[in-house]
Motif scaffolding. Sequence first.
Motif, mmCIF file in Angstrom:
data_model
loop_
_atom_site.group_PDB
_atom_site.id
_atom_site.type_symbol
_atom_site.label_atom_id
_atom_site.label_comp_id
_atom_site.label_asym_id
_atom_site.label_seq_id
_atom_site.Cartn_x
_atom_site.Cartn_y
_atom_site.Cartn_z
ATOM 1 N N ASN A 243 0.802 -1.220 0.000
ATOM 2 C CA ASN A 243 0.000 0.000 0.000
ATOM 3 C C ASN A 243 0.836 1.271 0.000
ATOM 4 O OD1 ASN A 243 0.972 -0.545 2.544
ATOM 5 N ND2 ASN A 243 -0.808 0.297 3.613
ATOM 6 N N LEU A 244 2.159 1.131 -0.197
ATOM 7 C CA LEU A 244 3.042 2.290 -0.242
ATOM 8 C C LEU A 244 3.855 2.309 -1.520
ATOM 9 C CD1 LEU A 244 4.584 2.577 3.368
ATOM 10 C CD2 LEU A 244 2.918 4.099 2.307
ATOM 11 N N THR A 245 4.205 3.509 -1.974
ATOM 12 C CA THR A 245 5.127 3.691 -3.101
ATOM 13 C C THR A 245 6.162 4.720 -2.674
ATOM 14 O OG1 THR A 245 3.868 5.516 -4.093
ATOM 15 C CG2 THR A 245 3.236 3.267 -4.733
ATOM 16 N N TRP A 246 7.186 4.867 -3.485
ATOM 17 C CA TRP A 246 8.221 5.859 -3.159
ATOM 18 C C TRP A 246 7.641 7.268 -3.162
ATOM 19 C CZ3 TRP A 246 11.989 3.865 -0.744
ATOM 20 C CH2 TRP A 246 12.525 2.626 -1.104
ATOM 21 N N THR A 247 6.601 7.473 -3.932
ATOM 22 C CA THR A 247 5.951 8.783 -3.961
ATOM 23 C C THR A 247 5.379 9.142 -2.588
ATOM 24 O OG1 THR A 247 5.359 8.419 -6.277
ATOM 25 C CG2 THR A 247 4.199 10.189 -5.119
ATOM 26 N N ASP A 248 4.914 8.136 -1.864
ATOM 27 C CA ASP A 248 4.354 8.381 -0.533
ATOM 28 C C ASP A 248 5.417 8.820 0.467
ATOM 29 O OD1 ASP A 248 1.719 7.610 -1.273
ATOM 30 O OD2 ASP A 248 2.320 5.502 -1.119
ATOM 31 N N LEU A 249 6.686 8.565 0.152
ATOM 32 C CA LEU A 249 7.780 8.932 1.056
ATOM 33 C C LEU A 249 8.480 10.211 0.620
ATOM 34 C CD1 LEU A 249 9.356 5.433 1.830
ATOM 35 C CD2 LEU A 249 7.679 6.722 3.147
ATOM 36 N N GLU A 250 7.837 10.991 -0.225
ATOM 37 C CA GLU A 250 8.364 12.305 -0.590
ATOM 38 C C GLU A 250 7.943 13.324 0.466
ATOM 39 O OE1 GLU A 250 6.966 13.198 -4.483
ATOM 40 O OE2 GLU A 250 8.238 11.696 -5.470
ATOM 41 N N ASP A 251 8.782 14.327 0.674
ATOM 42 C CA ASP A 251 8.512 15.339 1.694
ATOM 43 C C ASP A 251 7.216 16.087 1.384
ATOM 44 O OD1 ASP A 251 10.945 14.522 2.548
ATOM 45 O OD2 ASP A 251 12.023 16.347 1.991
ATOM 46 N N LYS A 252 6.363 16.211 2.390
ATOM 47 C CA LYS A 252 5.110 16.959 2.224
ATOM 48 C C LYS A 252 4.463 17.182 3.583
ATOM 49 C CE LYS A 252 2.735 12.620 1.131
ATOM 50 N NZ LYS A 252 1.991 11.854 0.103
ATOM 51 N N ASP A 253 3.657 18.219 3.663
ATOM 52 C CA ASP A 253 2.916 18.557 4.882
ATOM 53 C C ASP A 253 3.826 18.652 6.107
ATOM 54 O OD1 ASP A 253 0.569 18.451 3.358
ATOM 55 O OD2 ASP A 253 0.298 16.303 3.784
ATOM 56 N N GLY A 254 5.027 19.177 5.902
ATOM 57 C CA GLY A 254 5.958 19.345 7.015
ATOM 58 C C GLY A 254 6.710 18.098 7.407
ATOM 59 N N ARG A 255 6.405 16.978 6.775
ATOM 60 C CA ARG A 255 7.091 15.726 7.073
ATOM 61 C C ARG A 255 8.295 15.551 6.144
ATOM 62 N NH1 ARG A 255 3.910 12.550 10.375
ATOM 63 N NH2 ARG A 255 1.693 13.113 10.454
ATOM 64 N N VAL A 256 9.395 15.106 6.716
ATOM 65 C CA VAL A 256 10.637 14.886 5.966
ATOM 66 C C VAL A 256 10.985 13.409 6.039
ATOM 67 C CG1 VAL A 256 13.074 15.473 5.751
ATOM 68 C CG2 VAL A 256 11.434 17.205 6.525
ATOM 69 N N TYR A 257 11.265 12.798 4.873
ATOM 70 C CA TYR A 257 11.593 11.376 4.818
ATOM 71 C C TYR A 257 13.019 11.184 4.283
ATOM 72 C CZ TYR A 257 6.537 10.808 5.327
ATOM 73 O OH TYR A 257 5.253 10.868 5.791
ATOM 74 N N GLY A 258 13.589 10.013 4.566
ATOM 75 C CA GLY A 258 14.931 9.713 4.099
ATOM 76 C C GLY A 258 14.986 9.477 2.606
ATOM 77 N N LYS A 259 16.073 9.914 1.988
ATOM 78 C CA LYS A 259 16.281 9.737 0.555
ATOM 79 C C LYS A 259 17.663 9.149 0.329
ATOM 80 C CE LYS A 259 13.751 14.058 -0.044
ATOM 81 N NZ LYS A 259 13.819 14.327 1.421
ATOM 82 N N VAL A 260 17.805 8.439 -0.766
ATOM 83 C CA VAL A 260 19.109 7.858 -1.100
ATOM 84 C C VAL A 260 20.163 8.943 -1.234
ATOM 85 C CG1 VAL A 260 20.383 6.473 -2.766
ATOM 86 C CG2 VAL A 260 18.002 5.924 -2.283
ATOM 87 N N SER A 261 19.778 10.056 -1.818
ATOM 88 C CA SER A 261 20.733 11.149 -2.044
ATOM 89 C C SER A 261 21.292 11.706 -0.732
ATOM 90 C CB SER A 261 20.073 12.275 -2.842
ATOM 91 O OG SER A 261 18.914 12.755 -2.190
ATOM 92 N N ASP A 262 20.549 11.529 0.372
ATOM 93 C CA ASP A 262 21.045 12.004 1.669
ATOM 94 C C ASP A 262 22.309 11.282 2.090
ATOM 95 O OD1 ASP A 262 18.848 13.697 1.877
ATOM 96 O OD2 ASP A 262 17.653 12.241 2.999
ATOM 97 N N LEU A 263 22.458 10.037 1.620
ATOM 98 C CA LEU A 263 23.560 9.191 2.082
ATOM 99 C C LEU A 263 24.835 9.365 1.262
ATOM 100 C CD1 LEU A 263 21.571 5.885 2.743
ATOM 101 C CD2 LEU A 263 21.980 7.795 4.298
ATOM 102 N N TYR A 264 24.748 10.072 0.133
ATOM 103 C CA TYR A 264 25.949 10.259 -0.689
ATOM 104 C C TYR A 264 27.054 10.965 0.089
ATOM 105 C CZ TYR A 264 22.887 9.129 -4.659
ATOM 106 O OH TYR A 264 22.008 8.516 -5.524
ATOM 107 N N ILE A 265 26.648 11.823 0.997
ATOM 108 C CA ILE A 265 27.628 12.632 1.722
ATOM 109 C C ILE A 265 28.453 11.804 2.701
ATOM 110 C CG2 ILE A 265 26.185 13.251 3.710
ATOM 111 C CD1 ILE A 265 27.236 16.116 3.404
#
Length: 354
Positions: free
Chosen positions: A19-41
């Motif tokens: 019942n979830l997709t990656w789109t559901d884990l995109e930042d919205k409504d003040g909520r911040v989710y983890g992204k692969v790009s966050d880990l490049y650093i």
Amino acid sequence: MIETISEWFWWDRLWLPFNLTWTDLEDKDGRVYGKVSDLYITLPYSMGFLIIRYIFERFVATPLAAFLGLREKTKQNVEYNAILEHYYASRSKTPGKVDITGLSKKCGWSSRHMERWFRRRRNQERPGVLKKFREASWRFVFYVGAFIGGIVALYDVSISPLPLSILESQYWYYILEMSFYWSLLLSITFDVKRKDFKEQIIHHLATLTLLAFSWCANYIRVGTLVMLVHDSSDVFLESAKVLNYAKWEKTCNSLFALFAVVFMVTRLIIFPFWIIHCTWVYPPDHYPVFFGYYFFNAMLGILLMLHIFWAYLIVSMLKKLLFGSVSSDWICHKLPSKSLKSGDSLISPGKDGR
């Protein structure tokens, strides 16, 4: 082709519930989710850790060792022999009796002389106490900071009005932990080589995989708990090692006993019966199991097997320590070096009992 592989690898049904997709884990409504790009650093940060470690070991740990009276023992260099050096480098560092006999004939030496040469040659490569002290000091400082950071991250989660949103404390806890483990993986060939060298590599890779997956799939709370559970025992282990090198035997023994208790409680009780129990038992009550569910628990299972392996070594050592058949030096020579997560690791020797 690369795009096709990428689409298959990041297919929603592999890593997320139905019942979830990656789109559901995109930042919205003040909520911040983890992204692969966050880990490049984490990769450039790992290089920063190596630089900080070098500075710490040279300008903090080394003067501290001198203050505590640590001195490197003078090593006796062996006489150079081209035949033996070639055999030592390409064949074996511990030749058998048949090889000793053959080499004796080639060099014109007695077998006793030959065995003494190999023994001294191995001793020549053993890391000195100062190198071990610097490594243990650096890890102790990091694990203390990481443990405090983990407590802060969990406290922030408990009072957050958006519990599913990633907090800044969680972000930095993850980034710094992953960067540290990358630095351990990059430096493992230059650090003191332990008996559990292969287990350390497996541990570091499993830890990095587990943390990366939990970040991307938003299993942040579980990942934070796993890191905190591992850091708690590593603090006592590394402090025991530091004091052992400083010859504070009684304090070292007390800390090691405390480490053993904390290790058993956190990694053989809390980790499997609380954390893994929650990740294995409760999710199927809310959605059908999927590949990511099995993958995540498999990584936790690998860590648990390493914990059992290290626990066996700890118990073996405690028996010898309690019955007086071994000194505290055993702490730094017969146990694996990372516990983590590893860190997270215990300490162990090479083939020559280092």
